[in-house]
Design a protein around this motif. Structure first.
Motif, PDB file in Angstrom:
ATOM      1  N   ASP A  87     -73.183-102.877  -8.157  1.00  0.00           N
ATOM      2  CA  ASP A  87     -74.530-102.731  -7.574  1.00  0.00           C
ATOM      3  C   ASP A  87     -74.508-101.815  -6.352  1.00  0.00           C
ATOM      4  O   ASP A  87     -75.422-101.014  -6.153  1.00  0.00           O
ATOM      5  CB  ASP A  87     -75.099-104.099  -7.195  1.00  0.00           C
ATOM      6  N   ASP A  88     -73.453-101.948  -5.524  1.00  0.00           N
ATOM      7  CA  ASP A  88     -73.319-101.053  -4.368  1.00  0.00           C
ATOM      8  C   ASP A  88     -73.207 -99.601  -4.821  1.00  0.00           C
ATOM      9  O   ASP A  88     -73.812 -98.704  -4.237  1.00  0.00           O
ATOM     10  CB  ASP A  88     -72.077-101.414  -3.545  1.00  0.00           C
ATOM     11  N   ILE A  89     -72.439 -99.393  -5.872  1.00  0.00           N
ATOM     12  CA  ILE A  89     -72.228 -98.022  -6.365  1.00  0.00           C
ATOM     13  C   ILE A  89     -73.521 -97.468  -6.959  1.00  0.00           C
ATOM     14  O   ILE A  89     -73.831 -96.295  -6.780  1.00  0.00           O
ATOM     15  CB  ILE A  89     -71.091 -98.008  -7.402  1.00  0.00           C
ATOM     16  N   ARG A  90     -74.288 -98.313  -7.642  1.00  0.00           N
ATOM     17  CA  ARG A  90     -75.577 -97.854  -8.184  1.00  0.00           C
ATOM     18  C   ARG A  90     -76.487 -97.387  -7.049  1.00  0.00           C
ATOM     19  O   ARG A  90     -77.187 -96.379  -7.185  1.00  0.00           O
ATOM     20  CB  ARG A  90     -76.247 -98.969  -8.974  1.00  0.00           C
ATOM     21  N   GLN A  91     -76.482 -98.135  -5.947  1.00  0.00           N
ATOM     22  CA  GLN A  91     -77.299 -97.728  -4.795  1.00  0.00           C
ATOM     23  C   GLN A  91     -76.822 -96.403  -4.226  1.00  0.00           C
ATOM     24  O   GLN A  91     -77.625 -95.564  -3.831  1.00  0.00           O
ATOM     25  CB  GLN A  91     -77.261 -98.801  -3.713  1.00  0.00           C
ATOM     26  N   LEU A  92     -75.508 -96.220  -4.167  1.00  0.00           N
ATOM     27  CA  LEU A  92     -74.975 -94.961  -3.653  1.00  0.00           C
ATOM     28  C   LEU A  92     -75.240 -93.803  -4.617  1.00  0.00           C
ATOM     29  O   LEU A  92     -75.403 -92.658  -4.188  1.00  0.00           O
ATOM     30  CB  LEU A  92     -73.466 -95.087  -3.406  1.00  0.00           C
ATOM     31  N   LEU A  93     -75.272 -94.090  -5.904  1.00  0.00           N
ATOM     32  CA  LEU A  93     -75.520 -93.052  -6.908  1.00  0.00           C
ATOM     33  C   LEU A  93     -76.977 -92.604  -6.962  1.00  0.00           C
ATOM     34  O   LEU A  93     -77.265 -91.472  -7.351  1.00  0.00           O
ATOM     35  CB  LEU A  93     -75.124 -93.562  -8.296  1.00  0.00           C
ATOM     36  N   GLU A  94     -77.890 -93.464  -6.585  1.00  0.00           N
ATOM     37  CA  GLU A  94     -79.321 -93.190  -6.751  1.00  0.00           C
ATOM     38  C   GLU A  94     -79.756 -91.843  -6.160  1.00  0.00           C
ATOM     39  O   GLU A  94     -80.402 -91.056  -6.860  1.00  0.00           O
ATOM     40  CB  GLU A  94     -80.143 -94.325  -6.165  1.00  0.00           C
ATOM     41  N   PRO A  95     -79.420 -91.516  -4.906  1.00  0.00           N
ATOM     42  CA  PRO A  95     -79.862 -90.212  -4.387  1.00  0.00           C
ATOM     43  C   PRO A  95     -79.248 -89.042  -5.146  1.00  0.00           C
ATOM     44  O   PRO A  95     -79.881 -87.998  -5.306  1.00  0.00           O
ATOM     45  CB  PRO A  95     -79.386 -90.206  -2.936  1.00  0.00           C
ATOM     46  N   HIS A  96     -78.022 -89.220  -5.625  1.00  0.00           N
ATOM     47  CA  HIS A  96     -77.377 -88.148  -6.382  1.00  0.00           C
ATOM     48  C   HIS A  96     -78.044 -87.970  -7.740  1.00  0.00           C
ATOM     49  O   HIS A  96     -78.186 -86.843  -8.224  1.00  0.00           O
ATOM     50  CB  HIS A  96     -75.881 -88.445  -6.562  1.00  0.00           C
ATOM     51  N   ILE A  97     -78.462 -89.067  -8.344  1.00  0.00           N
ATOM     52  CA  ILE A  97     -79.151 -88.988  -9.637  1.00  0.00           C
ATOM     53  C   ILE A  97     -80.522 -88.343  -9.463  1.00  0.00           C
ATOM     54  O   ILE A  97     -80.927 -87.498 -10.264  1.00  0.00           O
ATOM     55  CB  ILE A  97     -79.274 -90.395 -10.263  1.00  0.00           C
ATOM     56  N   LEU A  98     -81.219 -88.710  -8.396  1.00  0.00           N
ATOM     57  CA  LEU A  98     -82.546 -88.123  -8.149  1.00  0.00           C
ATOM     58  C   LEU A  98     -82.448 -86.638  -7.853  1.00  0.00           C
ATOM     59  O   LEU A  98     -83.404 -85.892  -8.064  1.00  0.00           O
ATOM     60  CB  LEU A  98     -83.238 -88.857  -7.005  1.00  0.00           C
TER      61      LEU A  98
END
Length: 135
Positions: A87-98
């Motif tokens: 879940d922490d990694i998903r949060q960190l990935l979110e700006p990169h995905i956007l």
């Protein structure tokens, strides 16, 4: 008195100053190397997050694959920052995905209605050449 001062007190004072100087140098080195290591971990983590997000551009790429990529790429950096759960990694990935570029949308012409399939394929010939035809 001067002799007593030189033989008894001066060596003790000298030892105290040396220990103090070594302590200050040790603190400065720890601070410098700690900042350096943290910066390397941060850069490695950001690179892994960007590469993990790019996995989504591949056909069939999923967020779970991106999370796994980051977890396996930089485990030390994740431990350093206390971000070890998916879940922490998903949060960190979110700006990169956007920030990923949007894939182009290919709009194909609608097949002709009301005729035989051969007529529909004839009308599409002008729109997109097939891989085997040359113009």
């Amino acid at each position: 008195m001067k002799e007593l001062l030189m033989s008894q007190l001066l060596p003790q004072l000298f030892n105290f100053l040396i220990v103090g100087l070594l302590a200050v140098i040790s603190m400065m080195a720890r601070r410098w190397f700690g900042i350096s290591i943290e910066g390397k971990h941060r850069d490695a983590l950001q690179s892994a997050l960007a590469n993990g997000a790019k996995l989504l551009l591949l056909p069939g790429g999923t967020v779970d694959q991106a999370v796994e990529y980051v977890l396996h790429s930089v485990p030390d950096a994740l431990k350093q920052f206390g971000k070890t759960s998916p879940d922490d990694i998903r949060q960190l990935l979110e700006p990169h995905i956007l920030g990923l570029p949007k894939p182009p949308v290919l709009v194909l012409p609608a097949p002709a209605t009301g005729g035989s399939p051969a007529e529909g394929s004839a009308s599409r010939e002008g729109a997109l050449p097939s891989a085997g035809t040359r113009r």
